[in-house]
Design an enzyme around this catalytic site. Structure first.
Site, PDB file in Angstrom:
ATOM      1  N   SER A  32       0.858  -1.184   0.000  1.00  9.72           N
ATOM      2  CA  SER A  32       0.000   0.000   0.000  1.00  9.72           C
ATOM      3  C   SER A  32       0.889   1.226   0.000  1.00  9.72           C
ATOM      4  O   SER A  32       2.023   1.186   0.509  1.00  9.72           O
ATOM      5  CB  SER A  32      -0.889   0.015   1.250  1.00  9.72           C
ATOM      6  OG  SER A  32      -1.596   1.240   1.375  1.00  9.72           O
ATOM      7  N   TYR A  60      -2.025  -0.097  10.835  1.00 11.11           N
ATOM      8  CA  TYR A  60      -2.070  -0.476   9.425  1.00 11.11           C
ATOM      9  C   TYR A  60      -0.826   0.058   8.721  1.00 11.11           C
ATOM     10  O   TYR A  60      -0.171  -0.663   7.960  1.00 11.11           O
ATOM     11  CB  TYR A  60      -3.336   0.087   8.782  1.00 11.11           C
ATOM     12  CG  TYR A  60      -3.469  -0.218   7.313  1.00 11.11           C
ATOM     13  CD1 TYR A  60      -3.860  -1.481   6.871  1.00 11.11           C
ATOM     14  CD2 TYR A  60      -3.217   0.763   6.358  1.00 11.11           C
ATOM     15  CE1 TYR A  60      -3.980  -1.758   5.511  1.00 11.11           C
ATOM     16  CE2 TYR A  60      -3.346   0.496   4.999  1.00 11.11           C
ATOM     17  CZ  TYR A  60      -3.727  -0.765   4.585  1.00 11.11           C
ATOM     18  OH  TYR A  60      -3.854  -1.041   3.240  1.00 11.11           O
TER      19      TYR A  60
END
Length: 279
Positions: free
Chosen positions: A145, A158
């Site tokens: 990501s 995250y």
């Protein structure tokens, strides 16, 4: 000339984690359209089977918990037995994204995030790479990501898991150099899937699962180390590391970089959390 042996997708075996929905589903469809045989691993075996049925005989579904190395080994063994050929490509896609203020986040969710987003990649690489090395060819795609390079308020753990995923990908790529096996990181921006549903990311560009799938398929040819989607966001992230912190703080404030905390549909996020914690 590429240092990696070419992988012809027509007839190749591609294993995809988190293959039942979102990016995983789109990736399975994209590889199958190129003639590949696909194996879909997911905790939701019924949904994975429905996706496999939609694709047709070239697809196979199997229950997979990426947090468990034995489950990963069983998934890859079943995929190879079903399709009667060795693994060519592994797509480490399974991931979760709880959101919330760091000091208020549940520790069980923290562990789940790191176990799926980081240890899941570790298990996949260790399960797939030895066979690929023995055959002198193979490709692993870690779906990371841009949050693995750019911190965001409300996504601290995250972020940590994805920073780890990016580092893992880079280091294993170096270690596997000259084995014929490549490791690539695909770094999406915000993706229109359940993972980010209920969050208004404002000016941050949103992309579709099919855009990520196209980048994953393309990586089999390019073997690039990192692929940002969209590409210009990756360039912007690199530029941001050169700016002084006060400048970045001002730009972040103008962009309202706290949207993962303040621009959230609580009901949508609650339903997402309920689903990922049931597994």
């Amino acid at each position: 000339m590429s240092r990696y042996p070419r992988i012809d997708l027509d007839g190749a075996l591609v294993a995809i984690t988190g293959g039942a929905r979102g990016i995983g589903r789109a990736t399975a469809l994209a590889f199958a359209a190129r003639g590949a045989r696909v194996a879909l691993g997911d905790l939701d075996e019924d949904l994975a089977a429905a996706t496999a049925a939609e694709i047709g005989p070239a697809a196979f579904a199997h229950r997979l918990d990426v947090r468990d190395r034995a489950s990963f080994d069983a998934f890859l063994a079943a995929a190879e037995a079903h399709h009667d050929r060795p693994l060519d490509v592994l797509v480490n896609n399974a991931g979760v994204m709880p959101t919330g203020a760091f000091l208020e986040q549940d520790e069980a969710l923290d562990r789940l995030t790191v176990d799926v987003n980081l240890h899941g990649l570790v298990h996949g690489l260790r399960a797939a790479a030895p066979g690929m090395i023995g055959r002198g060819r193979g490709h692993v795609v870690n779906v990371c990501s841009l949050a693995g390079k750019f911190p965001v308020k409300g996504l601290a753990v995250y972020n940590a898991s994805k920073f780890g995923a990016v580092g893992l990908t880079a280091a294993t790529r170096l270690e596997l150099d000259r084995t014929g096996v490549s490791v690539s990181a695909v770094l999406p921006s915000a993706v229109r899937t359940e993972l980010s549903a209920g969050i208004d990311y404002g000016p941050l560009p949103a992309v579709d699962a099919e855009d990520i799938a196209a980048a994953i398929v393309g990586s089999v040819r390019s073997r690039a180390a990192e692929i940002a989607v969209p590409g210009y966001v990756g360039a912007a992230q690199t530029l941001s590391t050169l700016l002084p912190e006060p400048v970045m703080r001002t730009l972040r404030a103008l962009a309202r970089d706290d949207r993962a905390l303040t621009a959230v549909d609580a009901g949508v996020r609650r339903r997402y959390l309920e689903r990922i914690t049931r597994g």
